[in-house]
Scaffold this active site. Sequence first.
Site, mmCIF file in Angstrom:
data_model
loop_
_atom_site.group_PDB
_atom_site.id
_atom_site.type_symbol
_atom_site.label_atom_id
_atom_site.label_comp_id
_atom_site.label_asym_id
_atom_site.label_seq_id
_atom_site.Cartn_x
_atom_site.Cartn_y
_atom_site.Cartn_z
ATOM 1 N N HIS A 13 0.796 -1.232 0.000
ATOM 2 C CA HIS A 13 0.000 0.000 0.000
ATOM 3 C C HIS A 13 0.827 1.279 0.000
ATOM 4 O O HIS A 13 0.507 2.224 -0.702
ATOM 5 C CB HIS A 13 -0.949 -0.007 1.184
ATOM 6 N N GLU A 41 -3.882 -13.552 -15.546
ATOM 7 C CA GLU A 41 -3.223 -13.443 -14.240
ATOM 8 C C GLU A 41 -2.725 -14.782 -13.750
ATOM 9 O O GLU A 41 -2.042 -14.876 -12.748
ATOM 10 C CB GLU A 41 -4.216 -12.917 -13.196
ATOM 11 N N ASP A 70 -0.755 -10.343 -10.040
ATOM 12 C CA ASP A 70 -1.088 -11.726 -9.731
ATOM 13 C C ASP A 70 -0.253 -12.702 -10.551
ATOM 14 O O ASP A 70 0.186 -13.728 -10.041
ATOM 15 C CB ASP A 70 -2.585 -11.984 -9.959
#
Length: 569
Positions: A188, A430, A454
């Site tokens: 984040h 992904e 991913d």
Amino acid sequence: MSRRLQGLPASPGIATGPVWWFRRALPIATRMRGEDAAVERMRLQRAQEQAAAELRALREGQRDRLSPEELAIFEAQELMLRDPELMAAVEAELAAGASAEAAWMKAVEAFAAQLAALPDPYFQARAADVRDVGNRVLRHLTGSPEVLTMPDHPVVVAADDLLPSETVRLDPRRVLAFITEGGGPTAHAAILARRLGVPAVVAIGAELRTVSDGALVLVDGEAGWVDVEPDPEMVRQAQARRAVWLQERAQAEAVAHEPAQTRDGVRIEVAANVGSMEDAREAFQKGADGIGLLRTEFLYLDRAAAPTEEEEVAVYRALLEAMGGKPVVVRTLDVGGDKPLPYLPMPPEANPFLGVRGVRLSRQHPDLLRRQLRALLRAGVGFPLRIMFPMVSTVEEIRWLREFFEEVRAALAAEGNPLPQDLQVGIMVEVPAAALLTEHFLPWVDFFSIGTNDLTQYTLAADRTNPAVAGLADGLHPAVLRLIRHVTAAAEGTGKWVGVCGELAGDLSAVPVLIGLGVQELSVNPVRVPEVKATIRRWSMAAARALAEEALRQADADAVRRLVAEAHL
Ligand code: PEP
Ligand code: MG
């Protein structure tokens, strides 16, 4: 004497400034009395186990970068969780009827005060560790919000890692850079740094703790290092480099609304990843050629019931309008596993990333998927709408999805609704299985968008949320690049386009490699659009292709990064 801390580059740019440690204030324990000592003991044990697991992950992740003393800090913190003296004090409080949080904090504070009173400075410093670990456990026990007061001058924010709930409480005007102990380039703090356009270095490890509040640091977000107490000459050079960087960024912004073409005239679409209305406005303003990934989760999370069809229609229409007629790729709901929805009961899973997520969850809840597709088709009339399915692994899935989609479309038409004319349907790539079998997916789709976040975690078996393996998960790893090449090669000449919408697309070192591999669209964080376009304009397709060919032959991601750094355009 200046010293250098090495981490992972997470957001480019250069900054110098004083460090400000983001400290979690001790959460306030409001429940002072416990109902039953056995229950309170269990609650505390769980919180301690969670804290111990966090500490172990931090330690393991940085093992080969840390000095023995630094490793010892984490080890000692973990041992403190089981300290017999501390636990005896906790036990006495619990027996007297205190709640887990009250018992824990009282004992922690007494233990810390005891250490702080000792004459040896080493033990005095350990008091901070005791409070730190106490805080970590209490966070798990209470989950209570924290108060945060940032200094009134610009600072380099240092933290172990930052949660989204914490980053939103920072004042972006006063953040010069982020430096974190844990985390990875897709964590984040890194994503926020890129959004704010400030440099970030992550996964520095426990050595970061040796840097005190107010210390001057020089952050190089491209190289991934932090110089502590740099000498005046280093600061001068850094400031000169910062001026060049800011100037280049301003130049890139001045022409951001023009299309990006390589020097030999090949057009590459540069779109934006959007997760809110505000992001869409920013994408348009920064010159994005469209939205390459609309993460629709924001419509579904943080609420007690799913949005209604009407609500969804209104939001999609507003987003399509905000993009002024540019193409918008909307991804259907991608939750499950690690991102549960309160109104979709799901059994807990041992490995959520390998569990029921994305379209796997949508198939279990066809009503929800139907409602979303209906809303999209209704909102998309008169706009270039692209619909994309996440986490597709098998051909059987896309066949099912396509049939389901056609049924929804036919039902809407039968009800007399107009339908979008400029519509495409595609999938995210992904999962390595989907990348390797691209040719079998071709009949069912109009495009492929590669989700490198991913795809990288599945290719390298490295959980994207686990800082201990962040160093492994570099999307420029040749194994990931070979999968990307597989997709572009299969799609070549079929009229179906291939894009990349993972964080890798906005990594300036990756840009020439990706376009050289045949990727036609890059979808990036809105603030990155101008610089990504500027990077494309510096390259010729011929040079990018040669670079990509070389990259495919390398043994690891570092070798690919070196190749790009040494490339002559
Ligand atoms: C990805 O996996 O690369 C991607 C863009 O999807 P998300 O980050 O939302 O999982
Ligand atoms: Mg994904």
